[in-house]
Write a protein that holds these residues in place. Structure first.
Motif, PDB file in Angstrom:
ATOM      1  N   THR B 102      45.978  32.592  66.562  1.00 23.75           N
ATOM      2  CA  THR B 102      46.530  32.640  65.219  1.00 23.75           C
ATOM      3  C   THR B 102      45.408  32.258  64.275  1.00 23.75           C
ATOM      4  O   THR B 102      44.862  31.158  64.366  1.00 23.75           O
ATOM      5  N   ALA B 103      45.028  33.197  63.419  1.00 23.36           N
ATOM      6  CA  ALA B 103      43.999  32.909  62.427  1.00 23.36           C
ATOM      7  C   ALA B 103      44.716  32.641  61.114  1.00 23.36           C
ATOM      8  O   ALA B 103      45.228  33.541  60.466  1.00 23.36           O
ATOM      9  N   VAL B 104      44.805  31.362  60.787  1.00 23.93           N
ATOM     10  CA  VAL B 104      45.446  30.972  59.527  1.00 23.93           C
ATOM     11  C   VAL B 104      44.449  31.283  58.412  1.00 23.93           C
ATOM     12  O   VAL B 104      43.289  30.891  58.507  1.00 23.93           O
ATOM     13  N   ASN B 105      44.901  31.990  57.404  1.00 26.74           N
ATOM     14  CA  ASN B 105      43.967  32.411  56.350  1.00 26.74           C
ATOM     15  C   ASN B 105      43.747  31.322  55.309  1.00 26.74           C
ATOM     16  O   ASN B 105      44.690  30.829  54.702  1.00 26.74           O
ATOM     17  N   ARG B 106      42.476  30.977  55.141  1.00 29.43           N
ATOM     18  CA  ARG B 106      42.075  29.970  54.155  1.00 29.43           C
ATOM     19  C   ARG B 106      40.717  30.355  53.617  1.00 29.43           C
ATOM     20  O   ARG B 106      39.911  30.988  54.310  1.00 29.43           O
ATOM     21  N   SER B 107      40.428  29.934  52.406  1.00 32.37           N
ATOM     22  CA  SER B 107      39.151  30.247  51.765  1.00 32.37           C
ATOM     23  C   SER B 107      37.995  29.511  52.444  1.00 32.37           C
ATOM     24  O   SER B 107      38.205  28.580  53.209  1.00 32.37           O
ATOM     25  N   LEU B 108      36.787  29.955  52.146  1.00 29.50           N
ATOM     26  CA  LEU B 108      35.579  29.364  52.743  1.00 29.50           C
ATOM     27  C   LEU B 108      34.781  28.590  51.703  1.00 29.50           C
ATOM     28  O   LEU B 108      34.748  28.957  50.527  1.00 29.50           O
ATOM     29  N   SER B 109      34.089  27.547  52.154  1.00 30.73           N
ATOM     30  CA  SER B 109      33.197  26.767  51.294  1.00 30.73           C
ATOM     31  C   SER B 109      31.913  27.548  51.066  1.00 30.73           C
ATOM     32  O   SER B 109      31.529  28.340  51.922  1.00 30.73           O
ATOM     33  N   ALA B 110      31.133  27.266  50.009  1.00 29.68           N
ATOM     34  CA  ALA B 110      31.440  26.392  48.907  1.00 29.68           C
ATOM     35  C   ALA B 110      31.919  27.209  47.717  1.00 29.68           C
ATOM     36  O   ALA B 110      31.562  28.378  47.653  1.00 29.68           O
ATOM     37  N   PRO B 111      32.637  26.608  46.773  1.00 36.10           N
ATOM     38  CA  PRO B 111      33.061  25.215  46.743  1.00 36.10           C
ATOM     39  C   PRO B 111      34.167  24.954  47.776  1.00 36.10           C
ATOM     40  O   PRO B 111      34.875  25.871  48.176  1.00 36.10           O
ATOM     41  N   GLY B 352      41.164  31.256  46.831  1.00 39.21           N
ATOM     42  CA  GLY B 352      41.238  29.794  46.875  1.00 39.21           C
ATOM     43  C   GLY B 352      42.587  29.254  46.429  1.00 39.21           C
ATOM     44  O   GLY B 352      42.656  28.196  45.804  1.00 39.21           O
ATOM     45  N   GLY B 353      43.653  30.014  46.735  1.00 36.18           N
ATOM     46  CA  GLY B 353      44.997  29.499  46.476  1.00 36.18           C
ATOM     47  C   GLY B 353      45.572  29.832  45.110  1.00 36.18           C
ATOM     48  O   GLY B 353      46.664  29.369  44.788  1.00 36.18           O
ATOM     49  N   ARG B 354      44.871  30.643  44.305  1.00 37.43           N
ATOM     50  CA  ARG B 354      45.432  31.049  43.008  1.00 37.43           C
ATOM     51  C   ARG B 354      46.708  31.853  43.250  1.00 37.43           C
ATOM     52  O   ARG B 354      46.712  32.799  44.048  1.00 37.43           O
ATOM     53  N   ASP B 355      47.785  31.461  42.562  1.00 32.12           N
ATOM     54  CA  ASP B 355      49.080  32.129  42.765  1.00 32.12           C
ATOM     55  C   ASP B 355      49.042  33.593  42.334  1.00 32.12           C
ATOM     56  O   ASP B 355      48.403  33.942  41.354  1.00 32.12           O
ATOM     57  N   ILE B 356      49.773  34.405  43.088  1.00 32.41           N
ATOM     58  CA  ILE B 356      49.989  35.791  42.685  1.00 32.41           C
ATOM     59  C   ILE B 356      51.474  35.917  42.358  1.00 32.41           C
ATOM     60  O   ILE B 356      52.319  35.744  43.235  1.00 32.41           O
ATOM     61  N   THR B 357      51.773  36.205  41.105  1.00 33.67           N
ATOM     62  CA  THR B 357      53.180  36.267  40.687  1.00 33.67           C
ATOM     63  C   THR B 357      53.618  37.721  40.552  1.00 33.67           C
ATOM     64  O   THR B 357      52.791  38.630  40.600  1.00 33.67           O
ATOM     65  N   LYS B 358      54.921  37.883  40.347  1.00 30.69           N
ATOM     66  CA  LYS B 358      55.434  39.242  40.130  1.00 30.69           C
ATOM     67  C   LYS B 358      54.785  39.845  38.885  1.00 30.69           C
ATOM     68  O   LYS B 358      54.486  41.033  38.839  1.00 30.69           O
ATOM     69  N   GLN B 359      54.549  38.972  37.874  1.00 26.34           N
ATOM     70  CA  GLN B 359      53.930  39.458  36.634  1.00 26.34           C
ATOM     71  C   GLN B 359      52.508  39.975  36.920  1.00 26.34           C
ATOM     72  O   GLN B 359      52.096  40.989  36.369  1.00 26.34           O
ATOM     73  N   THR B 360      51.775  39.259  37.823  1.00 24.82           N
ATOM     74  CA  THR B 360      50.428  39.711  38.202  1.00 24.82           C
ATOM     75  C   THR B 360      50.500  41.138  38.734  1.00 24.82           C
ATOM     76  O   THR B 360      49.691  41.991  38.378  1.00 24.82           O
ATOM     77  N   ILE B 361      51.486  41.379  39.582  1.00 26.27           N
ATOM     78  CA  ILE B 361      51.636  42.701  40.202  1.00 26.27           C
ATOM     79  C   ILE B 361      51.961  43.746  39.129  1.00 26.27           C
ATOM     80  O   ILE B 361      51.377  44.830  39.085  1.00 26.27           O
ATOM     81  N   LYS B 362      52.892  43.380  38.238  1.00 23.93           N
ATOM     82  CA  LYS B 362      53.305  44.325  37.189  1.00 23.93           C
ATOM     83  C   LYS B 362      52.135  44.663  36.274  1.00 23.93           C
ATOM     84  O   LYS B 362      51.977  45.816  35.855  1.00 23.93           O
ATOM     85  N   ASP B 363      51.304  43.666  35.983  1.00 25.49           N
ATOM     86  CA  ASP B 363      50.138  43.903  35.115  1.00 25.49           C
ATOM     87  C   ASP B 363      49.186  44.906  35.763  1.00 25.49           C
ATOM     88  O   ASP B 363      48.598  45.754  35.090  1.00 25.49           O
ATOM     89  N   MET B 364      49.019  44.796  37.076  1.00 29.07           N
ATOM     90  CA  MET B 364      48.115  45.716  37.776  1.00 29.07           C
ATOM     91  C   MET B 364      48.665  47.135  37.748  1.00 29.07           C
ATOM     92  O   MET B 364      47.915  48.088  37.584  1.00 29.07           O
ATOM     93  N   VAL B 365      49.981  47.235  37.919  1.00 29.89           N
ATOM     94  CA  VAL B 365      50.610  48.571  37.875  1.00 29.89           C
ATOM     95  C   VAL B 365      50.432  49.164  36.467  1.00 29.89           C
ATOM     96  O   VAL B 365      50.108  50.351  36.320  1.00 29.89           O
ATOM     97  N   ALA B 366      50.598  48.335  35.450  1.00 28.40           N
ATOM     98  CA  ALA B 366      50.403  48.805  34.069  1.00 28.40           C
ATOM     99  C   ALA B 366      48.970  49.327  33.898  1.00 28.40           C
ATOM    100  O   ALA B 366      48.747  50.351  33.252  1.00 28.40           O
ATOM    101  N   LYS B 367      48.025  48.619  34.485  1.00 28.67           N
ATOM    102  CA  LYS B 367      46.620  49.045  34.396  1.00 28.67           C
ATOM    103  C   LYS B 367      46.410  50.383  35.095  1.00 28.67           C
ATOM    104  O   LYS B 367      45.639  51.218  34.634  1.00 28.67           O
ATOM    105  N   ALA B 368      47.103  50.592  36.209  1.00 24.81           N
ATOM    106  CA  ALA B 368      46.977  51.855  36.949  1.00 24.81           C
ATOM    107  C   ALA B 368      47.532  53.003  36.114  1.00 24.81           C
ATOM    108  O   ALA B 368      46.933  54.081  36.040  1.00 24.81           O
TER     109      ALA B 368
END
Ligand code: SF4
Ligand code: SF4
Lengths: 85, 390
Positions: B102-111, B352-368
């Motif tokens: 099981t490879a748990v996904n996490r960001s890499l250093s640094a930072p 690095g753990g920045r949330d992805i919200t439904k609004q984030t997704i909608k904004d990308m679709v708007a850009k497309a």
């Protein structure tokens, strides 16, 4: 080496694979200077320096030319000579 | 059905697969998985040897040795731990050892960051491991059972990484359906190795290959990956028939058939995307989803077919190949090269753990939608970049 799943080889692969093919320098043993102390054979990382009538020589099929034997010989009986092909 | 933590669900799935050897080093956010497993071993719930080691390099090395000796093995790690395994990962694949991790996904250093993105597994893309991405805790654990069957299949014999997003899946409590041992035993036969490392009959695994054969050994791994493409689909179907749950084969689709804009992504963000799609559909925007379940082998043909009817694609990457773009975006574009004139947008997000919200997704679709009109495409865009702090 034969093709097999996982590159699995039967024992003896180190004998079959001639690792002396990429040598740049060849150790040349001078029997006149050799006192038969065996230090070279102790240090050779390939374990291929052998004794013959109190003198020492190597097996060029497997000698990779690292020069450790020449550096360790207290009598300067081993010279590293550039391979010419 | 039980409400349990994602990590516990994974440990439960490992238990019913009856591994003989488990070796791991605890690292956040993977710790709960191996902590639970070591407790299970101590309690006698698994008849496995749990080998405690001083590093991830040793953990994978123990699994390599144990797997070569013909046993079923398991390990789990994340981020820096996975990076530390890097060298040995190639050996596991080249020696054709069906280790499951099981490879748990996490960001890499640094930072330094302990939060989720997918840079760690993406960076192990070329090691020869099969990589499957899970959307939720149930899939992360069900996929373990499938993974052993895929890995141990005679004409595959490759290690499998089951990737699950750190915290979002490992630490979440979700309702999870557990497994009946009898059913798992019927689904997953005993590991029957081709070669066995045995002191009485010595052998060298991953022996020296000179230039006359090295290429052919690598080709054999590539061929095994091709077999895996078919087998991953078959095993997902078998699992559905046996256990009643299905997450797609190499990919899965959601409201994709008549979609003009398709979103491609991997991992836990899939759930958010599905919700966003439902809301956008209600607003009359024809948008759908391709969930990439198998990242390696990469489902080139399946993606080509699935994208055929779309006008624009949006590829989400929780990783970046510095100096270029997101890895999934590169792979998808190369799969479509010469086959599709679709407008393609790549987004870097959720690092690095920045949330992805439904609004984030909608904004990308708007850009497309915007890009389709204007014909102007920005290929590698950082989403929600905080320009004010730069
Ligand atoms: S050169 Fe190196 S390998 Fe060759 S005989 Fe001397 S010590 Fe051994
Ligand atoms: S070390 Fe020198 S002197 Fe001693 S055995 Fe070897 S070649 Fe002869």
């Amino acid at each position: 080496m034969k093709l097999s799943v996982g590159a699995v080889a039967e024992p003896g692969s180190t004998r079959a694979n001639k690792t002396g093919t990429w040598r740049t320098f060849r150790p040349v043993f001078n029997a006149d200077l050799c006192v038969g102390c065996g230090i070279c054979s102790q240090f050779c990382p390939e374990g291929i320096i052998h004794e013959k009538n109190d003198k020492y020589a190597t097996d060029y099929d497997y000698c990779k030319g690292c020069g450790i034997c020449a550096a360790e010989c207290p009598k300067g009986a081993i010279k590293m000579v550039l391979e010419v092909k | 059905m039980k409400v349990i933590e994602g990590s516990y669900a994974v440990a439960e799935a490992v238990r019913v697969c009856k591994p003989h050897v488990i070796s791991a080093y605890p690292i956040t956010p993977q710790t709960h998985i191996v902590e639970t497993l070591s407790q299970m071993v101590a309690d006698g719930a698994i008849k496995a040897e749990y080998v405690r080691v001083e590093s991830e390099f040793s953990a994978i090395s123990v699994c390599i040795g144990a797997s070569a000796a013909g046993t079923r093995t398991y390990t789990a790690t994340t981020s820096q731990g996975l990076a530390l395994m890097h060298e040995a990962l190639f050996n596991a694949a080249g020696m054709r050892l069906p280790i499951v991790m099981t490879a748990v996904n996490r960001s890499l250093s640094a930072p330094l960051s302990i939060w989720n993105d997918q840079q760690d597994t993406i960076s192990q893309r070329d090691t020869g491991w099969i990589q499957l991405h899970a959307e939720n805790a149930q899939e992360a654990s069900d996929t373990i059972i499938q993974a052993y069957k895929i890995a141990e299949y005679r004409s595959i014999l490759l290690p499998v990484m089951v990737c699950m997003d750190g915290y979002i899946l490992t630490h979440v409590y979700e309702p999870v359906e557990l497994w009946e041992q009898k059913k798992v035993d019927a689904f997953l036969p005993e590991f029957d190795p081709v070669h066995v490392l045995d002191p009485k009959k010595p052998k060298t695994f991953g022996a020296f290959a000179d230039p006359s054969l090295y290429t052919e050994f690598r080709y054999m791994v590539q061929e095994a990956m091709e077999v895996a493409k078919k087998k991953i689909v078959d095993i997902a179907n078998e699992f559905r028939d046996e256990f009643g749950r299905y997450y797609g084969g190499l990919i899965d689709e959601y409201r994709a058939k008549d979609a003009e804009t398709l979103i491609l992504a991997m991992g836990s963000v899939i759930g958010t995307i599905k919700d966003a799609i439902d809301e956008m559909r209600a607003d009359g925007i024809p948008v759908g989803l391709l969930k990439i379940r198998a990242y390696r082998p990469f489902p080139v043909d399946t993606i080509r077919d699935a994208v055929a009817g779309a006008k624009a694609i949006i590829v989400l990457d929780k990783n970046i190949s510095m100096g270029y773009e997101g890895a999934l975006f590169t792979d998808v574009k190369s799969a479509l090269y010469g086959k599709s004139g679709v407008t393609a947008l790549g987004f870097i997000l959720g690092l690095g753990g920045r949330d992805i919200t439904k609004q984030t997704i909608k904004d990308m679709v708007a850009k497309a939608l915007e890009a389709m009109k204007s014909g102007k495409v920005q290929e590698c865009e950082f989403v929600d970049l905080r320009k004010e702090v730069l």
